[in-house]
Design a protein around this motif. Structure first.
Motif, PDB file in Angstrom:
ATOM      1  N   ASN A  63       0.818  -1.215   0.000  1.00  0.00           N
ATOM      2  CA  ASN A  63       0.000   0.000   0.000  1.00  0.00           C
ATOM      3  C   ASN A  63       0.853   1.267   0.000  1.00  0.00           C
ATOM      4  O   ASN A  63       0.705   2.124   0.864  1.00  0.00           O
ATOM      5  CB  ASN A  63      -0.940  -0.008   1.206  1.00  0.00           C
ATOM      6  CG  ASN A  63      -1.968  -1.120   1.131  1.00  0.00           C
ATOM      7  OD1 ASN A  63      -2.827  -1.123   0.252  1.00  0.00           O
ATOM      8  ND2 ASN A  63      -1.879  -2.075   2.053  1.00  0.00           N
ATOM      9  N   ILE A  64       1.774   1.359  -0.967  1.00  0.00           N
ATOM     10  CA  ILE A  64       2.557   2.586  -1.096  1.00  0.00           C
ATOM     11  C   ILE A  64       1.642   3.688  -1.615  1.00  0.00           C
ATOM     12  O   ILE A  64       1.038   3.552  -2.686  1.00  0.00           O
ATOM     13  CB  ILE A  64       3.730   2.400  -2.071  1.00  0.00           C
ATOM     14  CG1 ILE A  64       4.691   1.321  -1.572  1.00  0.00           C
ATOM     15  CG2 ILE A  64       4.482   3.716  -2.262  1.00  0.00           C
ATOM     16  CD1 ILE A  64       5.817   1.012  -2.533  1.00  0.00           C
ATOM     17  N   PRO A  65       1.486   4.785  -0.875  1.00  0.00           N
ATOM     18  CA  PRO A  65       0.642   5.873  -1.382  1.00  0.00           C
ATOM     19  C   PRO A  65       1.281   6.513  -2.606  1.00  0.00           C
ATOM     20  O   PRO A  65       2.505   6.641  -2.689  1.00  0.00           O
ATOM     21  CB  PRO A  65       0.581   6.846  -0.200  1.00  0.00           C
ATOM     22  CG  PRO A  65       1.823   6.573   0.587  1.00  0.00           C
ATOM     23  CD  PRO A  65       2.091   5.102   0.431  1.00  0.00           C
ATOM     24  N   VAL A  66       0.454   6.869  -3.570  1.00  0.00           N
ATOM     25  CA  VAL A  66       0.964   7.471  -4.807  1.00  0.00           C
ATOM     26  C   VAL A  66       0.195   8.743  -5.132  1.00  0.00           C
ATOM     27  O   VAL A  66      -0.958   8.911  -4.734  1.00  0.00           O
ATOM     28  CB  VAL A  66       0.858   6.488  -6.001  1.00  0.00           C
ATOM     29  CG1 VAL A  66       1.755   5.290  -5.797  1.00  0.00           C
ATOM     30  CG2 VAL A  66      -0.592   6.056  -6.216  1.00  0.00           C
ATOM     31  N   ASN A  67       0.865   9.633  -5.833  1.00  0.00           N
ATOM     32  CA  ASN A  67       0.247  10.873  -6.297  1.00  0.00           C
ATOM     33  C   ASN A  67       0.125  10.812  -7.815  1.00  0.00           C
ATOM     34  O   ASN A  67       1.131  10.698  -8.514  1.00  0.00           O
ATOM     35  CB  ASN A  67       1.090  12.083  -5.891  1.00  0.00           C
ATOM     36  CG  ASN A  67       1.099  12.289  -4.391  1.00  0.00           C
ATOM     37  OD1 ASN A  67       0.115  12.019  -3.706  1.00  0.00           O
ATOM     38  ND2 ASN A  67       2.212  12.773  -3.855  1.00  0.00           N
ATOM     39  N   PRO A  68      -1.091  10.876  -8.339  1.00  0.00           N
ATOM     40  CA  PRO A  68      -1.286  10.807  -9.789  1.00  0.00           C
ATOM     41  C   PRO A  68      -1.058  12.158 -10.467  1.00  0.00           C
ATOM     42  O   PRO A  68      -0.924  13.193  -9.804  1.00  0.00           O
ATOM     43  CB  PRO A  68      -2.750  10.383  -9.918  1.00  0.00           C
ATOM     44  CG  PRO A  68      -3.400  11.005  -8.715  1.00  0.00           C
ATOM     45  CD  PRO A  68      -2.360  10.952  -7.603  1.00  0.00           C
ATOM     46  N   CYS A  69      -1.013  12.138 -11.782  1.00  0.00           N
ATOM     47  CA  CYS A  69      -0.789  13.365 -12.552  1.00  0.00           C
ATOM     48  C   CYS A  69      -1.321  13.163 -13.968  1.00  0.00           C
ATOM     49  O   CYS A  69      -1.257  12.046 -14.508  1.00  0.00           O
ATOM     50  CB  CYS A  69       0.710  13.677 -12.591  1.00  0.00           C
ATOM     51  SG  CYS A  69       1.165  15.108 -13.604  1.00  0.00           S
ATOM     52  N   PHE A  70      -1.854  14.221 -14.548  1.00  0.00           N
ATOM     53  CA  PHE A  70      -2.176  14.223 -15.974  1.00  0.00           C
ATOM     54  C   PHE A  70      -1.151  15.098 -16.682  1.00  0.00           C
ATOM     55  O   PHE A  70      -0.729  16.132 -16.157  1.00  0.00           O
ATOM     56  CB  PHE A  70      -3.577  14.783 -16.232  1.00  0.00           C
ATOM     57  CG  PHE A  70      -4.676  13.794 -15.972  1.00  0.00           C
ATOM     58  CD1 PHE A  70      -5.067  12.895 -16.955  1.00  0.00           C
ATOM     59  CD2 PHE A  70      -5.309  13.754 -14.745  1.00  0.00           C
ATOM     60  CE1 PHE A  70      -6.078  11.973 -16.726  1.00  0.00           C
ATOM     61  CE2 PHE A  70      -6.317  12.836 -14.487  1.00  0.00           C
ATOM     62  CZ  PHE A  70      -6.708  11.945 -15.486  1.00  0.00           C
ATOM     63  N   ALA A  71      -0.759  14.658 -17.875  1.00  0.00           N
ATOM     64  CA  ALA A  71       0.141  15.457 -18.712  1.00  0.00           C
ATOM     65  C   ALA A  71      -0.620  15.856 -19.967  1.00  0.00           C
ATOM     66  O   ALA A  71      -1.353  15.042 -20.540  1.00  0.00           O
ATOM     67  CB  ALA A  71       1.383  14.659 -19.083  1.00  0.00           C
ATOM     68  N   LEU A  72      -0.453  17.090 -20.382  1.00  0.00           N
ATOM     69  CA  LEU A  72      -1.068  17.566 -21.614  1.00  0.00           C
ATOM     70  C   LEU A  72       0.027  17.986 -22.583  1.00  0.00           C
ATOM     71  O   LEU A  72       0.870  18.827 -22.260  1.00  0.00           O
ATOM     72  CB  LEU A  72      -1.993  18.756 -21.339  1.00  0.00           C
ATOM     73  CG  LEU A  72      -2.697  19.343 -22.577  1.00  0.00           C
ATOM     74  CD1 LEU A  72      -3.631  18.318 -23.214  1.00  0.00           C
ATOM     75  CD2 LEU A  72      -3.446  20.616 -22.232  1.00  0.00           C
ATOM     76  N   MET A  73       0.024  17.376 -23.764  1.00  0.00           N
ATOM     77  CA  MET A  73       1.006  17.668 -24.799  1.00  0.00           C
ATOM     78  C   MET A  73       0.400  18.650 -25.797  1.00  0.00           C
ATOM     79  O   MET A  73      -0.682  18.405 -26.337  1.00  0.00           O
ATOM     80  CB  MET A  73       1.429  16.370 -25.497  1.00  0.00           C
ATOM     81  CG  MET A  73       2.127  15.395 -24.568  1.00  0.00           C
ATOM     82  SD  MET A  73       2.231  13.703 -25.242  1.00  0.00           S
ATOM     83  CE  MET A  73       0.584  13.070 -24.848  1.00  0.00           C
ATOM     84  N   LEU A  74       1.087  19.758 -26.029  1.00  0.00           N
ATOM     85  CA  LEU A  74       0.599  20.811 -26.908  1.00  0.00           C
ATOM     86  C   LEU A  74       1.655  21.158 -27.953  1.00  0.00           C
ATOM     87  O   LEU A  74       2.855  21.126 -27.665  1.00  0.00           O
ATOM     88  CB  LEU A  74       0.284  22.084 -26.115  1.00  0.00           C
ATOM     89  CG  LEU A  74      -0.742  21.991 -24.983  1.00  0.00           C
ATOM     90  CD1 LEU A  74      -0.774  23.299 -24.196  1.00  0.00           C
ATOM     91  CD2 LEU A  74      -2.119  21.657 -25.538  1.00  0.00           C
ATOM     92  N   ALA A  75       1.203  21.487 -29.154  1.00  0.00           N
ATOM     93  CA  ALA A  75       2.122  21.952 -30.203  1.00  0.00           C
ATOM     94  C   ALA A  75       1.549  23.209 -30.840  1.00  0.00           C
ATOM     95  O   ALA A  75       0.360  23.278 -31.165  1.00  0.00           O
ATOM     96  CB  ALA A  75       2.340  20.866 -31.250  1.00  0.00           C
ATOM     97  N   PHE A  76       2.426  24.202 -31.002  1.00  0.00           N
ATOM     98  CA  PHE A  76       2.046  25.486 -31.595  1.00  0.00           C
ATOM     99  C   PHE A  76       2.882  25.721 -32.855  1.00  0.00           C
ATOM    100  O   PHE A  76       4.032  25.272 -32.944  1.00  0.00           O
ATOM    101  CB  PHE A  76       2.289  26.628 -30.613  1.00  0.00           C
ATOM    102  CG  PHE A  76       1.548  26.487 -29.317  1.00  0.00           C
ATOM    103  CD1 PHE A  76       0.290  27.045 -29.154  1.00  0.00           C
ATOM    104  CD2 PHE A  76       2.117  25.789 -28.248  1.00  0.00           C
ATOM    105  CE1 PHE A  76      -0.401  26.913 -27.954  1.00  0.00           C
ATOM    106  CE2 PHE A  76       1.438  25.660 -27.039  1.00  0.00           C
ATOM    107  CZ  PHE A  76       0.172  26.218 -26.901  1.00  0.00           C
TER     108      PHE A  76
END
Length: 372
Positions: free
Chosen positions: A208-221
């Motif tokens: 039960n290792i606690p984890v922190n999630p994340c979303f990544a957003l890839m953008l191109a200009f």
């Protein structure tokens, strides 16, 4: 994961830098190593994403760890070797901080206090890709390990694939995945964890290792963003965004388009996962997340245009929120020659992962002296 045919084996559901470093260290000490990975290629959070636009344009993104820093002397030695061979390079940027209340940059790194920031060349995954193809290392991708069995009478490990295939017998195993005995594995895949905890009760810390999630957003200009004075900056007073990085400003990257990667806050990611579950997110979920993250970026008042490319990715367990083996640097069962390594053992970053991989290799090298 790393395994050694007739010797040892290293396994990783995503071949991370800890497993890759462990494998090459062992191979350089004359130990044959086999790597198994259920993914198409190595990297874990050091992966590089390749996307093709509708008009056929190739876009590359380091959508996980954007860079890494080093202070540990042993890791400095490893990274110096990588740098001399052109595998990594320093990313010479000054990070800033953007306040979403005032819509202003409020802080920049001082030049003299700036720590060296390293990136893989030409992508963050270049490090693991190179290491897993060194002499003495055999890599098998798209091969997930579904079960570890300890054969007491033979003093060997038997590995079975997710498809039931016999993967072979090994004298030792290194796993660089924290979910190897965790019920989280079942929540995600619907299958039992690969390793029965009764075989190694001391690995209960992994459950039960606690984890922190994340979303990544890839953008191109199409063009650079002239109103953004920093190529990397954190956000304060934002419930959605935590960091932004200009991918195309890194050494060895293509500059045919301006590419950015945004990372969400932990709280935002947890809220989305609470609503949608741990299973693979749907296109609708990722589209919604991408739109919300982009709107937060556009709302900074920095005159950011609409990107011609946008895609979100979820890191469900991006950062371990606890370190379970800070002193030992890895988990180790001497009798069964089983090591567990990863950033979750030391610290939630690339340097912590390398330290843990080196520690696992050290344990196994010492064990070899009694075997041969």
């Amino acid at each position: 994961m790393v395994v050694f045919p007739s010797f040892f084996n290293i396994k990783s559901f995503k071949l991370t830098v800890s497993g890759a470093v462990c494998a090459t260290t062992l191979a350089r000490n004359g130990i044959s190593v086999t790597l198994f990975d259920s993914a198409r290629g190595p990297g874990g959070r050091m992966s590089q994403r390749r996307e093709i636009t509708e008009d056929g344009k190739e876009l590359l993104f380091d959508h996980g760890a954007p860079y890494f820093t080093v202070t540990n002397p042993d890791v400095l030695s490893v990274v110096a070797e990588w740098e001399s061979s052109g595998l990594v390079a320093e990313w010479k940027i000054n990070l800033g901080s953007f306040d979403c209340f005032s819509n202003k940059f409020v802080n920049f790194e001082h030049q003299e206090r700036r720590s060296k920031k390293y990136v893989g060349v030409p992508g963050m995954n270049s490090i693991c890709k190179t290491l897993c193809h060194e002499p003495g290392v055999e890599s098998k991708f798209n091969v997930g390990v579904g079960k570890f069995e300890w054969l007491e009478n033979e003093n060997l490990w038997l590995l079975t694939g997710l498809d039931g295939q016999n993967l072979g017998h090994f004298k030792g195993v290194v796993a660089s995945d924290k979910n190897i005995v965790s019920p989280r594995f079942t929540e995600i895949t619907g299958q039992l964890p690969p390793l029965d905890l009764s075989l190694a009760p001391e690995l209960v810390k992994l459950q039960n290792i606690p984890v922190n999630p994340c979303f990544a957003l890839m953008l191109a200009f199409t063009d650079p963003l002239p109103m953004v004075p920093a190529k990397g900056f954190s956000f304060t007073n934002s419930k959605v965004l935590s960091w932004a990085y200009c991918e195309s400003s890194k050494p060895g990257r293509s500059s045919t388009s301006e590419r950015w990667v945004l990372h969400s806050t932990m709280e935002y990611a947890k809220d989305v996962i609470a609503q949608t579950g741990l299973q693979k997110p749907s296109r609708e979920t990722l589209s919604k997340v991408g739109n919300e993250m982009l709107q937060e970026f556009l709302g900074t008042g920095l005159s950011i245009p609409q990107p011609f490319f946008k895609k979100a990715h979820r890191w469900g367990s991006a950062f371990p929120a606890a370190s379970i083996a800070k002193d030992e640097k890895c988990l180790w069962d001497e009798k069964k020659r089983l090591a567990i390594c990863g950033d979750f053992c030391v610290s939630p970053n690339v340097e912590g992962a390398i330290v843990s991989g080196l520690a696992a290799a050290s344990k196994l090298k010492g064990m070899l002296r009694s075997l041969f």
